[in-house]
Write an enzyme that holds these catalytic residues in place. Structure first.
Site, PDB file in Angstrom:
ATOM      1  N   ASP A  84      -0.640   6.952  22.288  1.00  0.00           N
ATOM      2  CA  ASP A  84      -0.064   5.663  22.682  1.00  0.00           C
ATOM      3  C   ASP A  84      -0.997   4.949  23.670  1.00  0.00           C
ATOM      4  O   ASP A  84      -1.395   5.527  24.678  1.00  0.00           O
ATOM      5  CB  ASP A  84       1.303   5.909  23.332  1.00  0.00           C
ATOM      6  CG  ASP A  84       2.088   4.633  23.564  1.00  0.00           C
ATOM      7  OD1 ASP A  84       1.853   3.648  22.843  1.00  0.00           O
ATOM      8  OD2 ASP A  84       2.953   4.627  24.465  1.00  0.00           O
ATOM      9  N   HIS A 177       6.757  -3.289  29.161  1.00  0.00           N
ATOM     10  CA  HIS A 177       6.966  -1.858  29.408  1.00  0.00           C
ATOM     11  C   HIS A 177       7.910  -1.703  30.593  1.00  0.00           C
ATOM     12  O   HIS A 177       7.862  -2.474  31.544  1.00  0.00           O
ATOM     13  CB  HIS A 177       5.642  -1.160  29.737  1.00  0.00           C
ATOM     14  CG  HIS A 177       4.755  -0.972  28.547  1.00  0.00           C
ATOM     15  ND1 HIS A 177       3.425  -1.312  28.536  1.00  0.00           N
ATOM     16  CD2 HIS A 177       5.012  -0.468  27.307  1.00  0.00           C
ATOM     17  CE1 HIS A 177       2.907  -1.021  27.365  1.00  0.00           C
ATOM     18  NE2 HIS A 177       3.843  -0.511  26.594  1.00  0.00           N
ATOM     19  N   THR A 232      10.948   4.532  28.477  1.00  0.00           N
ATOM     20  CA  THR A 232      11.680   4.402  29.740  1.00  0.00           C
ATOM     21  C   THR A 232      13.149   4.779  29.601  1.00  0.00           C
ATOM     22  O   THR A 232      13.720   5.440  30.477  1.00  0.00           O
ATOM     23  CB  THR A 232      11.569   2.952  30.267  1.00  0.00           C
ATOM     24  OG1 THR A 232      10.190   2.614  30.414  1.00  0.00           O
ATOM     25  CG2 THR A 232      12.278   2.802  31.593  1.00  0.00           C
TER      26      THR A 232
END
Length: 287
Positions: A84, A177, A232
Site C-alpha cells: 500500500d 486517510h 483506520t
C-alpha cells in the site's frame, strides 16, 4: 495460494461491487480479515504499508506469515497480498519478498516521472505475474509519514498512467486517510466520472474508506470504483474493544492478562468491522 488482484477486480467492475483492501498490522489483524473473508465467501486484499511492513520485521516475514496462515486456516477464497502506497524501492522489496500485488505511489512526483517509474514497474510486475496499482492526485491526510493535500486528480493524467497497462488506478477525488473532519466537502463525483470516462473499464480505487457515508460508497462503486481501502476503522474498533476490556478490569480477573484473552475482544471487533464493510461493498458470496 496468493493471487494477483487483477481478476478479482475485473469481476468486481463487471458485477458492480467492490473488493475491500483491509490493512494488516500483526497476526491478529491478518487472522481476523482472512477468517471473515472465508466465512463470507468474499475475495479480499490484504494491504501492507511500508511502515507496517517494517513493524512486522520486513516484507518477507509478512509474506511468509500470510502464506502459512492461509494454509493452516484452509483459506480457499481469492486473497491478494498488496503493498500500500509503495515507494519505488519498496515495490522491488515486495516483489522479492513474494507479494502478489504492489502499489507504486508516484503521485508526489511530476507526472513525467510518475509515468517513467510506473512504466518500468508495470513491466517488472507483469513479468512476475503480479498486479500493480498506480496513483494520480494525492489522498488527503497522513499515512506512514506520507502527507497529501487531497488534490483531485487530473483525468488527462489518469489516462496517461492507465495507458501504461496498470491493473487498477487510485485517483484522488477529495478522499482522506484517517478520520474525516467535520467540514469535509465530500467526494468529487464529477472528478470520478471524468476519470472513469477517460480510463474506460479500468478498476478504480478509493483510498481512505473509513468514515465515507454508505450512499457515497455505493455511488462511487457505480462510477467504476472496484477496490476500497479500509484501515483506520479497524484500528478504531480494535482500540475501543480493548479499552472496554481493560476499563472493565477483565485483565485482572483470573488470567485475563493473557495476551490471547486481552486481544480477543479487539480481534472480534475487527471481524465485525470487516464483515460490515464487505456487506456494504457487495463482495459477500463473490469468491
Amino acid at each position: 495460494m496468493l493471487v494477483s488482484a487483477t481478476e478479482m477486480l475485473k469481476k468486481a467492475v463487471e458485477g458492480h461491487y467492490a473488493v475491500g483492501q483491509f490493512n494488516i498490522n500483526n497476526l491478529e489483524w491478518t487472522k481476523a480479515v482472512l477468517a471473515t473473508a472465508q466465512e463470507l465467501n468474499s475475495p479480499v486484499i490484504l494491504g501492507v504499508s511500508e511502515g507496517a511492513g517494517k513493524y512486522m520485521t520486513g516484507f518477507t516475514t509478512v509474506a511468509e506469515m500470510v502464506k502459512a496462515m492461509m494454509d493452516e486456516m484452509k483459506i480457499t477464497v481469492p486473497v491478494a497480498l498488496h503493498l500500500d502506497h509503495g515507494t519505488y524501492e519498496g515495490c522491488y522489496k515486495c516483489i522479492k519478498a513474494g507479494f502478489s500485488s504492489i502499489m507504486f505511489d508516484g503521485s508526489h512526483y511530476p507526472i513525467e516521472e510518475n509515468v517513467e517509474k510506473t512504466k518500468e514497474l508495470v513491466k517488472v510486475a507483469h513479468a512476475m505475474g503480479l498486479s500493480i496499482e498506480a496513483e494520480v492526485g494525492s489522498i488527503g491526510g497522513e499515512e506512514d509519514g506520507v502527507v497529501g493535500m487531497g488534490e483531485c486528480a487530473d483525468p488527462a493524467e489518469c489516462k496517461m498512467i492507465a495507458d501504461l497497462g496498470v491493473d487498477f488506478l487510485a485517483a484522488g477525488i477529495g478522499n482522506i486517510h484517517g478520520k474525516y473532519p467535520a467540514n469535509w466537502k465530500g467526494l468529487s463525483f464529477e472528478t470520478l466520472a471524468a476519470v472513469q470516462e477517460k480510463t474506460g473499464k479500468l478498476p478504480l480505487v478509493l483510498h481512505g474508506g473509513t468514515g465515507i457515508p454508505a450512499d457515497m460508497i455505493k455511488k462511487a462503486i457505480d462510477l467504476g470504483v472496484a477496490k476500497i481501502n479500509v484501515n483506520t476503522e479497524c484500528q478504531l474498533s480494535f482500540a475501543e474493544a480493548t479499552r472496554k476490556y481493560i476499563e472493565a478490569g477483565k485483565d485482572l480477573e483470573g488470567k485475563g492478562f493473557d495476551p490471547r484473552k486481552l486481544l480477543a475482544p479487539g480481534f472480534e471487533a475487527i471481524k465485525a468491522t470487516v464483515k460490515e464493510k464487505m456487506e456494504l461493498f457487495g463482495s459477500v458470496g463473490r469468491a
